[in-house]
Design a protein around this motif. Structure first.
Motif, mmCIF file in Angstrom:
data_model
loop_
_atom_site.group_PDB
_atom_site.id
_atom_site.type_symbol
_atom_site.label_atom_id
_atom_site.label_comp_id
_atom_site.label_asym_id
_atom_site.label_seq_id
_atom_site.Cartn_x
_atom_site.Cartn_y
_atom_site.Cartn_z
ATOM 1 N N THR A 87 0.853 -1.196 0.000
ATOM 2 C CA THR A 87 0.000 0.000 0.000
ATOM 3 C C THR A 87 0.884 1.240 0.000
ATOM 4 O O THR A 87 2.036 1.218 0.450
ATOM 5 C CB THR A 87 -0.922 0.004 1.230
ATOM 6 N N ASP A 88 0.313 2.308 -0.527
ATOM 7 C CA ASP A 88 0.973 3.608 -0.550
ATOM 8 C C ASP A 88 -0.046 4.623 -0.061
ATOM 9 O O ASP A 88 -1.150 4.730 -0.629
ATOM 10 C CB ASP A 88 1.454 3.943 -1.956
ATOM 11 N N ALA A 89 0.325 5.374 0.985
ATOM 12 C CA ALA A 89 -0.625 6.292 1.619
ATOM 13 C C ALA A 89 -0.908 7.516 0.766
ATOM 14 O O ALA A 89 -1.861 8.254 1.045
ATOM 15 C CB ALA A 89 -0.102 6.714 2.996
ATOM 16 N N ASP A 90 -0.076 7.777 -0.251
ATOM 17 C CA ASP A 90 -0.375 8.913 -1.114
ATOM 18 C C ASP A 90 -1.729 8.704 -1.767
ATOM 19 O O ASP A 90 -2.144 7.578 -2.041
ATOM 20 C CB ASP A 90 0.711 9.064 -2.172
ATOM 21 N N GLN A 91 -2.415 9.870 -2.037
ATOM 22 C CA GLN A 91 -3.815 9.759 -2.423
ATOM 23 C C GLN A 91 -4.049 9.859 -3.920
ATOM 24 O O GLN A 91 -5.128 9.512 -4.386
ATOM 25 C CB GLN A 91 -4.644 10.828 -1.702
ATOM 26 N N THR A 92 -3.125 10.329 -4.656
ATOM 27 C CA THR A 92 -3.360 10.443 -6.090
ATOM 28 C C THR A 92 -2.692 9.283 -6.799
ATOM 29 O O THR A 92 -1.650 8.777 -6.371
ATOM 30 C CB THR A 92 -2.821 11.771 -6.636
ATOM 31 N N GLU A 93 -3.326 8.895 -7.879
ATOM 32 C CA GLU A 93 -2.862 7.716 -8.589
ATOM 33 C C GLU A 93 -1.454 7.890 -9.110
ATOM 34 O O GLU A 93 -0.668 6.940 -9.158
ATOM 35 C CB GLU A 93 -3.815 7.384 -9.735
ATOM 36 N N ILE A 94 -1.133 9.098 -9.466
ATOM 37 C CA ILE A 94 0.194 9.314 -10.008
ATOM 38 C C ILE A 94 1.277 9.127 -8.958
ATOM 39 O O ILE A 94 2.427 8.837 -9.266
ATOM 40 C CB ILE A 94 0.267 10.719 -10.653
ATOM 41 N N ASN A 95 0.889 9.290 -7.688
ATOM 42 C CA ASN A 95 1.861 9.152 -6.600
ATOM 43 C C ASN A 95 1.743 7.836 -5.854
ATOM 44 O O ASN A 95 2.677 7.452 -5.148
ATOM 45 C CB ASN A 95 1.699 10.307 -5.603
ATOM 46 N N ASN A 96 0.571 7.183 -5.952
ATOM 47 C CA ASN A 96 0.426 5.953 -5.173
ATOM 48 C C ASN A 96 0.441 4.700 -6.038
ATOM 49 O O ASN A 96 0.141 3.619 -5.560
ATOM 50 C CB ASN A 96 -0.851 5.983 -4.330
ATOM 51 N N ARG A 97 0.737 4.893 -7.300
ATOM 52 C CA ARG A 97 0.915 3.707 -8.131
ATOM 53 C C ARG A 97 2.190 2.981 -7.718
ATOM 54 O O ARG A 97 3.241 3.600 -7.607
ATOM 55 C CB ARG A 97 1.011 4.081 -9.606
ATOM 56 N N ILE A 98 2.058 1.690 -7.564
ATOM 57 C CA ILE A 98 3.189 0.886 -7.076
ATOM 58 C C ILE A 98 3.585 -0.084 -8.176
ATOM 59 O O ILE A 98 2.744 -0.753 -8.776
ATOM 60 C CB ILE A 98 2.811 0.122 -5.789
ATOM 61 N N SER A 99 4.840 -0.143 -8.417
ATOM 62 C CA SER A 99 5.367 -1.155 -9.336
ATOM 63 C C SER A 99 6.253 -2.104 -8.542
ATOM 64 O O SER A 99 6.952 -1.693 -7.614
ATOM 65 C CB SER A 99 6.149 -0.502 -10.479
ATOM 66 N N PHE A 100 6.204 -3.361 -8.923
ATOM 67 C CA PHE A 100 6.952 -4.394 -8.226
ATOM 68 C C PHE A 100 8.024 -4.950 -9.150
ATOM 69 O O PHE A 100 7.831 -5.064 -10.365
ATOM 70 C CB PHE A 100 6.018 -5.534 -7.802
ATOM 71 N N LEU A 101 9.120 -5.292 -8.555
ATOM 72 C CA LEU A 101 10.179 -5.924 -9.336
ATOM 73 C C LEU A 101 10.989 -6.833 -8.430
ATOM 74 O O LEU A 101 11.048 -6.641 -7.210
ATOM 75 C CB LEU A 101 11.078 -4.877 -10.008
ATOM 76 N N VAL A 102 11.566 -7.831 -9.083
ATOM 77 C CA VAL A 102 12.447 -8.758 -8.381
ATOM 78 C C VAL A 102 13.865 -8.217 -8.487
ATOM 79 O O VAL A 102 14.359 -7.943 -9.583
ATOM 80 C CB VAL A 102 12.359 -10.168 -8.976
ATOM 81 N N VAL A 103 14.516 -8.018 -7.344
ATOM 82 C CA VAL A 103 15.854 -7.451 -7.324
ATOM 83 C C VAL A 103 16.797 -8.407 -8.047
ATOM 84 O O VAL A 103 16.815 -9.616 -7.789
ATOM 85 C CB VAL A 103 16.318 -7.208 -5.876
ATOM 86 N N GLU A 104 17.547 -7.856 -8.975
ATOM 87 C CA GLU A 104 18.397 -8.702 -9.804
ATOM 88 C C GLU A 104 19.486 -9.397 -9.011
ATOM 89 O O GLU A 104 20.017 -10.423 -9.439
ATOM 90 C CB GLU A 104 19.010 -7.871 -10.927
#
Length: 1249
Positions: free
Chosen positions: A673-690
């Motif tokens: 979760t991201d507490a920021d309220q706007t989609e541009i700021n609370n969009r989360i991307s996931f990645l596997v650390v290389e």
């Protein structure tokens, strides 16, 4: 007792199946046994007949159609075990029918299952078909499908899919890539087996774009230059996985602003003027349009309203306007600079100039629209201006201030200039209006009032008829329609229809005229002040939508409000306060100035999400009048979200499991979760650390379920498959990051550990050990049901169940196909045991059984459940169970005792042994020799004959040869018993008796032809076809040994007219006996003397002729060899070679003749000379029957071929052809195999006539 039984396949081992019952009339004890191909499945109690199950049954492996033969018999000796030992026995065939049980679970085919489904797939559409196969039969093998679980697991998803009876998965509801899950994992149940169908929702272009951060409200100063950025709109493709390019445009007409069609930045494109903007705001309709058409071939677009407030600056100078209906004035026209009015001379102080309708107006707002009024000009000292300060707009009056200076007699016209000074505008501060005042002349002797002026007052909003003053006597009230006067009493009243409003006019000036009886009047000035009452609530100027950045330190907003009540009273004195509310604690307000300030930085995340960052504070503005009047205004603080919160994983450790051998499969979901309220700021991307070991094996895609809550779906990368058996360790420790970005600023991340355990899937094919399997040897006399081999197999999977399967059987004998003779010799059990299932294993029909087999892993889930096909070679080992077998020979063997030398072959036997190797090697021996005379008297002889053994391939030949001189006086036949013994252990043997008939020379028959030898040879084939053989001298013998004389031969030929006609056509002249001469003693003595003399002469002659005849002799030898070679080419079958009958060309084979016993080509040159002096001599060479020559094939009953004039030469010289042939025999190369075979045959035989 029934002949058939039904037996379930799940019958346990050792279970009682049925009972064999037989009845013996004698009451003897019975001994039961069973036999047959499937007898090893059962065990029988030999005494009670109870039959139990000995091996497990499997309907699917052997859908039993087999017949089990059970044999029962009675015997007083029950200890005997051989079925052939019982003199009496009873047979009964029993059929055991195996019935199916539901003991097999369905097996899904072609796993794993993946499918991509477009999100706009219609409800009811089939999306995939799975297939499970159950090896059981009938209803037990019917597969019923059901959906047990759908992940993500919620109520809606449980009904989203259904499955038909045939395994077709159907979509029952709608899909949405954006609003619902993008991945579903369907757990499909087929009876007690499960499979998983992974459904990936494919985003399609079916949604319009979406604006982020609405509403869009911006502000810009009216003096902003062109190109100034005002506000930025931002839209994204509603189809998140399509992510089309967005173009922006403004659709409503405006020249003030423009928008960058790529970035969405709205900038100033025209000259701004707040005063020219209605409502001080500009509303733009902005359209965001996707580059490509949607799936409906329509433009995908969305519009939003952007509100831009134009902020005021002090850019306007106050102007004067002529207005007769104030406050309804029109300020859109050009201002006025010249005004006129009139006033009586010597008018009282503060008397206004009449007919002067001046309104001053400054379009600026608030303090920018506040300006000062003053007078200047030549007559400025005589007048004053009221009011001296105006905010935005107000009526302007010019008042007399020095009545003495207002004198008609001095100047009838006076001029003043009103100055409007905007002190806040230093560049263009002032405007001017010239007022021309016309003075009215008056009578100077008027009646005088006690006071030059009267100051009266009246409450505003007083109703008509309200008494203003009652103690002034007046006749007439000039210049004021608001009030009226009672001429009789002098009472000043509020006129009908008048509405007193301090805010419109606080003071009224009027001239009160008093008229005396002489109509002279005096006047006084009335100043009627409208007493303000608190009847106007404060009015807040403008609207307050304040954009602030999250975390901004100091925020101040000044609330501007006015009150139309008298500013000199408490009625217009304003106070400010904050009303209690959700966000009132975050702000303070100066009660006097109305400056609203934040107590600290504002946090967007503290604002409820549904408010979209808006903090509304209600400010109460009230005056201090009685009663107090107030108004409220909402101050909206729009807190712009800042990316000041990092993503946070819901758990620091996640643990998932994934089955091996599956590529691209879904592994698990992490959440953050991201507490920021706007989609541009609370969009989360996931990645596997290389840096994580094995990170390149995984992919993650992000799906936001709602604002600030996103899931990361971990899946295997395409083409990546894990092999559990090769992995060490069997898991992955991955570090997963959740991050967001503020597009160019810092990147906030959070990390979590994901443990992915790799589960072993039965995906490896089994294999035989060893591979290929080692060949085995099985004796051909092996007993039934014997286990001859136990095969082993292995599977690297941790969980497996291996079954051996027999695929094909190939039977071979001597590397050639033996058909299907060995199909039922062996049976491979599922456990790998190889059983003998036939008592007919026989080496002589098949020496190699190649059993093609494989191993099946019943627990295989993925991949091939079978091992590669292997071939088990079963070599059948020969057992010496076949005695030698004599081959049939239909020849009649004849011997001429008078002329038969030692070692001459007189008969032949042939034998073969169907065993192999040493067991098939044969040696011949003579076990008994008996001579049977014509009177049936038997004489036993020893060592009279011998046998020589030779081998041709697998056939052994016994050549019976003369071992000692034969007695020419014995008449009858020799009966020789030949033993053929193989070399096996123990050895087996066979006996064969054959007869060798004795024949004397008296049975020679002469056939004489008139044709030459060449002609006879040329017509040999025709003579043969005529059933006669062209011979010179012959023996005619029946197959029983009876010899025929010339008379009997003549009779037989005469009885065949056709043969006789043909022989005569070939020149037959004579059939008769051969003359036999017996020498006397004198003749013998004379012969000896003559012989000695002749020998001396002959020796000299030979010496002389040797040199002379060498060349010719040599040529004859060559021609003889050529003849022999040509003759050998006509051999059509192996021909026997044997001793000749002296004085004839007869051999021990029907139709045999060393020269004429084969087919001649009449056109072929056989190498004979056409010298008549040698014709007879050449033929006489056949008398000595020692030349190896091939024989003809079998002939039909016919005359034997003989020689004409078969006498030796008188000179005693050896016959040339014989000499040539003998010389050739000594020097010839080793003959080919076919010629050996021919030369080893006995040459003397007969043909039945």
């Amino acid at each position: 007792m029934n002949s058939s039984f039904t037996l379930p396949e799940d019958t346990p081992l050792k279970a009682w199946v049925f009972k064999l019952v037989a009845v013996d009339a004698d009451g003897d004890e019975l001994y039961y046994t069973i036999e047959g191909d499937n007898a090893n499945y059962f065990a029988v109690d030999h005494r009670t007949g109870n039959v139990t199950l000995n091996r497990r049954l499997d309907y699917e492996v052997r859908m039993t159609r087999k017949m089990k033969e059970f044999q029962a018999w009675a015997n007083q000796s029950p200890s005997l075990t051989s079925v052939f030992s019982f003199p009496q026995q009873v047979y009964k065939k029993l059929t055991i029918i195996i019935t199916d049980r539901n003991d097999n679970k369905p097996i899904f085919r072609d796993e794993p299952y993946f499918t991509d489904v477009p999100e706009n797939t219609p409800v009811g559409s089939p999306i995939f078909r799975v297939l499970a196969v159950d090896d059981d039969s009938a209803n037990a093998g019917r597969v019923y499908y059901s959906i047990e679980e759908v992940n993500p697991n919620n109520v809606e998803n449980q009904q989203l899919f259904s499955i038909l009876y045939n395994g077709t998965v159907v979509l029952n509801g709608s899909l949405s890539f954006n609003n619902k899950s993008t991945f579903y994992r369907i757990k499909i149940l087929a009876k007690n087996n499960t499979a998983y169908l992974s459904v990936t929702v494919v985003d399609v272009a079916d949604l319009d774009p979406q604006f982020l951060g609405e509403p869009y409200i911006g502000s810009v100063s009216e003096d902003s230059s062109l190109g100034t950025s005002v506000v930025k709109v931002f839209a994204i493709d509603g189809d998140k996985d399509v992510n089309d390019i967005i173009y922006y445009s403004i659709t409503n007409t405006t020249s003030l602003f423009t928008i960058n069609n790529i970035t969405g930045v709205i900038t100033v494109s025209g000259n701004l003027d707040r005063e020219g903007v209605p409502g001080e705001e500009v509303q733009l309709q902005v359209v965001a349009r996707e580059k490509d058409l949607n799936i409906y071939h329509q433009v995908a677009q969305i519009s939003t309203i952007v509100t831009i407030r134009v902020m005021d600056i002090n850019d306007n100078t106050p102007q004067f306007y002529w207005c007769t209906a104030y406050p309804a004035c029109n300020f859109t026209g050009p201002p006025d600079t010249n005004f006129t009015g009139d006033i009586e001379e010597h008018a009282s102080s503060r008397t206004p100039v009449a007919n002067l309708n001046i309104v001053a107006y400054d379009p600026d707002k608030g303090s920018n629209g506040t300006f000062q009024l003053s007078l200047q000009g030549p007559d400025a000292l005589a007048f004053s201006v009221s009011p001296q300060q105006i905010v935005n707009e107000g009526a302007v009056q010019v008042l007399a201030s020095s009545p003495g200076l207002v004198d008609y007699e001095k100047t009838p016209t006076m001029t003043v200039e009103i100055v409007a000074n905007d002190t806040g505008n230093t560049n263009d501060c002032c405007s001017f209006a010239t007022v021309t005042i016309y003075l009215t002349d008056i009578n100077d002797h008027r009646p005088e009032f006690k006071q030059n002026d009267y100051k009266l007052s009246v409450l505003e909003d007083s109703p008509p008829g309200t008494v203003v003053s009652s103690n002034i006597t007046v006749r007439k009230l000039h210049s004021l329609s608001t009030f009226t006067v009672n001429a009789a009493s002098g009472t000043i009243l509020v006129a009908n229809g008048s509405k007193l409003d301090w805010g419109v006019r606080p003071v009224y000036y009027a001239t009160l005229q008093a008229t005396d009886g002489g109509d002279l009047s005096g006047s006084t000035q009335l100043e009627i002040s409208v007493i303000d009452i608190n009847n106007n609530a404060p009015v807040v100027t403008g609207s307050y939508n304040v954009f602030v950045n999250e975390g901004q330190d100091s925020i101040t907003v000044e609330i501007q409000a006015t009150d139309k009540d008298d500013p000199a009273t408490n009625n217009s004195y304003l106070r400010f306060e904050i009303l209690p509310g959700e966000f009132s604690s975050n702000f303070t307000i100066n009660p006097d100035t109305g400056v609203l300030s934040s107590k600290g930085p504002l946090d967007r995340e503290a604002i409820p999400l549904e408010l979209q960052g808006k903090m509304v504070v209600t400010v109460l503005v009230h005056d201090l009048g009685i009663p107090q009047l107030n108004t409220t205004v909402n101050v909206t603080f729009i807190v712009e979200d800042r990316n000041d919160n990092a993503p946070i994983f819901n758990s620091s450790i996640y643990e998932f499991s994934v089955r091996e051998r599956l590529s691209g499969i879904f592994v698990g979901t992490v959440e953050a979760t991201d507490a920021d309220q706007t989609e541009i700021n609370n969009r989360i991307s996931f990645l596997v650390v290389e840096s994580s070991v094995g990170s390149n094996n995984f992919l993650m895609n992000s799906i936001c379920q709602k604002s600030g809550w996103c899931q990361g779906n971990l899946r295997l990368a395409p083409g990546v498959e894990f092999d559990y058996d090769q992995m060490h360790p069997k898991f992955f420790n991955l570090t997963v990051q959740a991050q967001n970005s503020d597009f160019g600023g810092k990147v906030d991340v959070d990390t979590a550990v994901v443990v992915v355990n790799v589960l072993d899937v039965n995906d490896e094919s089994p294999s035989l050990v060893p591979s290929p399997p080692q060949s085995i040897e099985v004796l051909e006399n092996v007993t039934m049901h014997e286990v001859v081999a136990v095969l082993e197999a292995t599977d690297v999977d941790t969980n497996h169940s291996l079954l051996f399967q027999e695929l094909a059987v190939v039977c071979s004998k001597n590397s050639a196909s033996a058909g299907k003779i060995c199909q039922k010799w062996f049976h491979l059990e599922p456990n790998g045991s190889l059983l003998v299932t036939s008592g007919e294993v026989d080496y002589k029909v098949c020496d190699l059984v190649e059993l093609t087999l494989r191993v099946k892993d019943e627990f295989t889930e993925v991949g091939d459940p079978y091992s590669r096909n292997e071939t088990l070679k079963i070599f059948i080992v020969d057992v010496n169970d076949n005695p030698p077998e004599f081959l049939s020979i239909n020849d009649t063997f004849v011997v001429i005792p008078e002329i038969t030398p030692v070692d001459l072959q007189v008969a032949v036997v042939k034998a073969k042994d169907n065993d192999s190797g040493v067991n098939s090697e044969i040696s011949f021996a003579l076990s008994r020799t008996v001579f049977i005379q014509d009177n049936e008297v038997e004489l036993v002889y020893e060592n009279l004959f011998k046998v020589v053994t030779t081998a041709e391939k697998d056939i052994y030949i016994g050549s019976i040869q003369v071992a000692s001189n034969l007695d020419s006086l014995l008449k009858g036949r020799y009966q020789v018993t030949v033993e053929a013994k193989d070399h096996g252990m123990p050895s087996l043997s066979s006996l064969k008796s054959l007869d060798i008939f004795t024949v004397d020379q008296s049975y020679r028959v002469k056939l004489e032809f008139s044709s030459s030898l060449k002609e006879v040879q040329d017509n040999f084939n025709a003579i043969k076809i005529a059933s006669a053989k062209t011979v010179m001298e012959a023996y005619f013998v029946y197959s029983n040994g009876t010899a025929l004389g010339d008379e009997r031969v003549t009779a037989l030929i005469q009885n065949s007219p056709e043969a006789l006609t043909q022989l005569l056509g070939f020149g037959l002249l004579l059939i008769g006996p051969v003359a036999m001469t017996k020498p006397s003693k004198d003749n013998m003595l004379f012969g000896v003397i003559a012989g000695l003399a002749g020998f001396v002469l002959l020796l000299l002659l030979i010496t002389t002729m040797t040199v002379i005849c060498m060349r010719k002799s040599h040529l004859r030898k060559l021609k003889a060899l050529k003849a022999l070679k040509v003759a050998s080419m006509f051999v059509t079958s192996p021909i026997q070679q044997g001793p000749a009958i002296p004085g004839t060309n007869q051999y021990n084979k029907e139709g045999a003749n060393p020269v004429l016993g084969f087919t001649f080509d009449p056109t072929m040159d056989l190498g004979f000379e056409e010298n008549p002096s040698f014709e007879v001599a050449s033929l006489n060479s056949l008398d000595v029957n020692m030349v190896d020559a091939p024989e003809s094939g079998p002939a039909s009953p016919a005359l034997k071929k003989g020689k004409v004039g078969a006498q030796c030469q008188a000179n005693g010289r050896e016959e040339p052809l014989k000499a040539a042939l003998e010389s050739h025999e000594k020097s010839k190369p080793k003959p080919p195999e076919w010629l050996k075979e021919a030369s080893n045959q006995p040459a003397l035989n007969t043909t039945e006539v």
